[in-house]
Write an enzyme that holds these catalytic residues in place. Structure first.
Site, PDB file in Angstrom:
ATOM      1  N   GLU A   1       0.854  -1.195   0.000  1.00  0.00           N
ATOM      2  CA  GLU A   1       0.000   0.000   0.000  1.00  0.00           C
ATOM      3  C   GLU A   1       0.885   1.238   0.000  1.00  0.00           C
ATOM      4  OE1 GLU A   1      -2.470   2.530   3.305  1.00  0.00           O
ATOM      5  OE2 GLU A   1      -2.647   0.342   3.411  1.00  0.00           O
TER       6      GLU A   1
ATOM      7  N   LYS B   1     -10.638  -1.379   8.237  1.00  0.00           N
ATOM      8  CA  LYS B   1      -9.363  -1.046   8.868  1.00  0.00           C
ATOM      9  C   LYS B   1      -9.619  -0.502  10.272  1.00  0.00           C
ATOM     10  CE  LYS B   1      -5.738   2.482   8.262  1.00  0.00           C
ATOM     11  NZ  LYS B   1      -5.097   3.357   7.256  1.00  0.00           N
TER      12      LYS B   1
END
Length: 219
Positions: free
Chosen positions: A44, A133
């Site tokens: 990411e 998340k």
């Protein structure tokens, strides 16, 4: 390009996302290469890193499907669309933005919004998040994931913030679908010389620990 469901399945299978955040754009690709050399295949790039989207495009072209590369720190639909057009395999946000979730659903790109409270977690999930998340996870630790999974066992949680090679297994045993590891992986400490080798070593250690951890645990 992989379908959204295939991306999510791979994240759940490999269970580690390496978060690359740096103010030196020339470090983005070398860090990605060092992390991949350590066995982590899901990366990411955060939008707080200068030229993150350019690095994403370069790496996606070079990796030829070998890596999954997503974009993080997506705060609004404008940056979300830019990430998708640049080829992001998935989109991550530190906060709960329903418009970002809707845009990702429109383009069939997996979305991992940030949430902290039970209300935010459930809202994210019911709004179409592929994974949620939990950020910042380090404040309350692995026990908080167990607490969330009591009433919300169906939600796939990805803790980040305070998660590193030394405690990733604890979060997985607490029921995390995957863990996202940033600074504790990409900034292992020590002199500048040999930094990338230390990043690779940290990635190898993390992967070995995760692979030795049962993928299904009681919640």
């Amino acid at each position: 390009m992989m379908r959204g469901s295939e991306v999510t399945a791979r994240i759940e299978q490999e269970r580690v996302v390496a978060v690359i955040r740096t103010q030196a754009p020339e470090d983005l690709l070398p860090l990605a290469e060092a992390i991949e050399a350590g066995g982590i295949g899901i990366l990411e790039f955060t939008l707080t890193s200068p030229k993150a989207l350019q690095a994403l495009e370069q790496l996606t072209d070079a990796a030829s499907g070998r890596l999954l590369v997503g974009v993080g720190t997506v705060l609004d639909t404008e940056s979300c669309r830019a990430a998708i057009l640049a080829g992001a395999s998935f989109v991550v946000s530190p906060t709960l933005n329903l418009d970002v979730i809707r845009l990702c659903r429109r383009y069939s790109v997996p979305v991992i919004p940030g949430a902290f409270t039970p209300t935010e977690v459930l809202t994210a999930w019911e709004s179409g998040a592929d994974l949620v998340k939990v950020f910042p996870a380090g404040r309350l630790g692995p026990g908080y994931l167990r607490d969330l999974h009591g009433p919300l066992p169906q939600v796939k949680l990805v803790p980040t913030g305070g998660v590193g090679p030394e405690n990733a297994v604890e979060y997985l045993l607490a029921g995390a679908a995957a863990v996202a590891v940033g600074g504790k992986l990409t900034a292992p400490g020590g002199p500048p010389e040999g930094r990338l080798a230390r990043v690779t070593e940290a990635a190898e250690s993390l992967v070995a620990s995760v692979r030795a951890t049962p993928s299904t645990t009681p919640r």
